[in-house]
Design an enzyme around this catalytic site. Structure first.
Site, PDB file in Angstrom:
ATOM      1  N   ASP A 100       8.453  -6.833  31.930  1.00 59.07           N
ATOM      2  CA  ASP A 100       9.133  -5.757  31.192  1.00 59.07           C
ATOM      3  C   ASP A 100       8.874  -4.416  31.873  1.00 59.07           C
ATOM      4  O   ASP A 100       7.891  -4.259  32.608  1.00 59.07           O
ATOM      5  CB  ASP A 100       8.602  -5.681  29.754  1.00 59.07           C
ATOM      6  CG  ASP A 100       8.918  -6.936  28.957  1.00 59.07           C
ATOM      7  OD1 ASP A 100       9.863  -7.646  29.341  1.00 59.07           O
ATOM      8  OD2 ASP A 100       8.201  -7.200  27.976  1.00 59.07           O
TER       9      ASP A 100
HETATM   10  N1  URA Z   1       5.533 -11.241  28.165  1.00 60.88           N
HETATM   11  C1  URA Z   1       6.048 -10.084  27.714  1.00 60.88           C
HETATM   12  O1  URA Z   1       6.204  -9.892  26.516  1.00 60.88           O
HETATM   13  N2  URA Z   1       6.385  -9.131  28.619  1.00 60.88           N
HETATM   14  C2  URA Z   1       6.199  -9.267  29.946  1.00 60.88           C
HETATM   15  O2  URA Z   1       6.512  -8.344  30.718  1.00 60.88           O
HETATM   16  C3  URA Z   1       5.653 -10.482  30.414  1.00 60.88           C
HETATM   17  C4  URA Z   1       5.340 -11.444  29.507  1.00 60.88           C
END
Ligand code: URA
Length: 236
Positions: A100
């Site tokens: 993310d």
């Molecule tokens: N899980 C998440 O919620 N976000 C990420 O970036 C990676 C794994």
């Protein structure tokens, strides 16, 4: 790969400029002047108008992704993880899996499609390890629920995950944990913690399969993988 294609993939110039340079005798491979734009290169140095480009069939970068950049190959408005790799680079590289925008940590970037497929394949179940800081106090019950395979919502029942509580702070109502998951669904870690009433405040990936984030790599920095790291990834 054809030498003209390689040079254009490296951003050396347009195909027309490259053909012109070859005609003018300004391109060499392995020290020999190239006369045919269709000549194939299998490895080594290519010199284009005085600048040296290294031809390697596959390239592998480890990035310590900072928050604030998107995991994409291009984006009209936002900085991408590829923008952070500042050396002349091939156009066919891509991030393996997605973090993310606000997540930090280990991101593998390569042009090796088979390797990426293997790492991401649900059948291979490559472990992904994250450090998490949370709002809320993580409990032994959460550890048990994660280990059993957590029902998150109608679209996600997570595979069994290992949750290790590193610390809890009752006064601040926060916890720090390490979580190991074997799949990579959209917002998976955040959704799993939300399902047990906790909010992820900070998330950082530490490991993916056999590849561990180099602790000496500052946030936002990258390096090439070592031969040993590449071997470990390709052998898995
Ligand atoms: N899980 C998440 O919620 N976000 C990420 O970036 C990676 C794994």
């Amino acid at each position: 790969m054809r030498i003209d294609r390689f040079l254009s993939d490296m951003g050396a110039g347009t195909r027309t400029e490259i053909k012109k340079a070859i005609k003018a005798g300004r391109v060499s491979a392995g020290g020999v002047t190239v006369t045919d734009p269709g000549m194939h290169v299998a490895g080594g140095e290519v010199v284009f108008c005085g600048r040296t480009y290294l031809y390697e069939p596959f390239v592998y970068y480890m990035l310590n992704k900072p928050a604030g950049v998107v995991t994409a190959t291009e984006d009209r408005r936002q900085r991408t993880v590829l923008d952070l790799i500042e050396e002349p680079k091939r156009k066919d590289i891509f991030p393996v899996g997605r973090l993310d925008k606000d997540t930090e940590g280990l991101l593998l970037i390569t042009n090796d499609g088979d390797l990426a497929h293997n790492l991401l394949s649900p059948k291979k179940h490559a472990d992904k390890v994250y450090f998490v800081r949370l709002s809320g106090l993580v409990t032994g019950e959460d550890v048990t629920a994660f280990a059993a395979g957590l029902y998150v919502d109608e679209t996600l029942t997570a595979l069994p995950a290992e949750l290790v509580i590193l610390s809890t702070d009752a006064e601040k109502n926060t916890s720090e944990c390490e979580i190991t998951i074997r799949e990579g669904k959209f917002h998976q870690v955040k959704r799993m913690f939300a399902a047990v009433g906790k909010e992820v405040l900070y998330l950082k990936r530490l490991r993916m399969g056999p590849l561990t984030l180099d602790p000496a790599l500052p946030v936002g920095a990258w390096r090439r993988l070592t031969a040993e790291e590449i071997r470990a990834l390709t052998e898995q």
